[in-house]
Design an enzyme around this catalytic site. Structure first.
Site, PDB file in Angstrom:
ATOM      1  N   ASP A 183       0.888  -1.164   0.000  1.00 35.28           N
ATOM      2  CA  ASP A 183       0.000   0.000   0.000  1.00 35.28           C
ATOM      3  C   ASP A 183       0.927   1.215   0.000  1.00 35.28           C
ATOM      4  O   ASP A 183       1.457   1.589   1.039  1.00 35.28           O
ATOM      5  CB  ASP A 183      -0.879  -0.010   1.258  1.00 35.28           C
ATOM      6  N   GLU A 238      -1.211  -1.223  -4.863  1.00 36.97           N
ATOM      7  CA  GLU A 238      -2.465  -0.491  -5.045  1.00 36.97           C
ATOM      8  C   GLU A 238      -2.337   0.452  -6.237  1.00 36.97           C
ATOM      9  O   GLU A 238      -1.354   1.180  -6.356  1.00 36.97           O
ATOM     10  CB  GLU A 238      -2.831   0.303  -3.781  1.00 36.97           C
ATOM     11  N   ASP A 296      -2.536   1.098   6.914  1.00 36.61           N
ATOM     12  CA  ASP A 296      -1.745   0.821   5.708  1.00 36.61           C
ATOM     13  C   ASP A 296      -1.261  -0.630   5.681  1.00 36.61           C
ATOM     14  O   ASP A 296      -1.161  -1.241   4.621  1.00 36.61           O
ATOM     15  CB  ASP A 296      -0.524   1.742   5.650  1.00 36.61           C
TER      16      ASP A 296
END
Lengths: 201, 201
Positions: free
Chosen positions: A7, A68, A141
């Site tokens: 992330d 991501e 996260d």
């Protein structure tokens, strides 16, 4: 398969490693965050992120990396840092020949919670249940990075079937041979051969 | 000083190397473009950009790297690629301990043409004159990379003076010592010591 999820972010890069196959219970292999201080230059922060991700790749030897996908609809300043951090993650993986797959936040949320617009907390709770943890991973996260890895493992068989179908369709449409069976078979064989690297976009 | 300018992009990364000091005629040492094909994954393109930039850094050993600062006002898809390519450029430079400076397109245009909203062609023409070339560098990305390097060389003494003044002012404001001269002198000395790395942000 073992997947490392990232992330991306300049301040905090969530990292999560998950092992397993779709349809079976999954196992968390590692989770953490690569942090960089805000008072050094962006260039120096990217070097720290590279070093951090390299350590995770060295330690966990994943077979694939899920990052991501960054959209620029969000806050302008944040999104640039996110794009830069995600570039470093993709670079580290591709440099090792690892397949890199990008998943949107909605795809990830839909995969783990069933809803593309799920709340952060809901993602954490589902990650905890799916990986049989005692509590939701923190910070968010880190939970998101695990969710990315889970999403990747679950989507992979579906994505491979889809690729196979698309390739078979393309061969079939392009082929001048009368037998469609042979064309589809060739496409399927080709897809299997490409599978280890073919998931990158 | 020798500066390598990078006009970042996924498809074309303009690279230009300029040598000289502010107030003296400048010399072009090299110019070119790192290209990547659109039909491979973004991750693989970033690896190609890294390899290309590394070759330029190896060959020209610049003392500083100037990269165009990316804004996200522009086209959404383009800006993400630009941000990713610029991250790779910053990473390559900072990994070698080179100072990295970001300049906005307006700063670069204003530096070489005198107008922050100059046309692409005007930038090319001015770069040609400033570096005493026979024709404007092509493609435009290559000319922009040279303009970035020129901008960096010209702004550096100004930026150093500015940093020195700001530091002196900060020390002066914070200092409890009665003599402002000593404080300013200490700040100036400190700035000189930091100068080789202090230009990064």
């Amino acid at each position: 398969m073992r997947v490392l999820g990232v992330d991306p972010g300049l301040t905090r890069c969530g990292i999560g490693v998950v092992e397993g196959v779709a349809g079976r219970p999954l196992t968390m292999k590692g989770v953490g965050v690569v942090r960089t201080p805000a008072d050094i230059s962006v260039a120096e922060r990217l070097v720290m992120i590279e070093q951090g991700i390299e350590q995770w790749l060295d330690r966990y030897s994943p077979e694939a990396v899920a990052v991501e996908r960054v959209f620029s609809q969000h806050n302008v300043r944040t999104v640039m840092g996110t794009a830069q951090a995600s570039a470093v993650a993709m670079l580290c993986a591709a440099r090792r020949g690892l397949p890199v797959e990008l998943h949107t936040p909605s795809e990830v949320k839909a995969a783990v919670t069933g809803a593309g617009r799920a709340e952060k907390a809901q993602v954490g709770t589902m990650v905890m249940r799916l990986l049989r943890l005692d509590e939701p991973p923190r910070p968010a996260d880190a939970a998101d990075a695990l969710a990315l890895a889970i999403c990747h493992i679950w989507r992979t068989p579906f994505q491979q079937r889809l690729n196979r179908l698309q390739q078979a369709h393309a061969r079939h449409a392009a082929a001048s041979s009368p037998g469609p069976g042979a064309g589809a078979q060739a496409a399927a064989a080709d897809d299997t051969a490409r599978a280890p690297k073919g998931t990158s976009r």
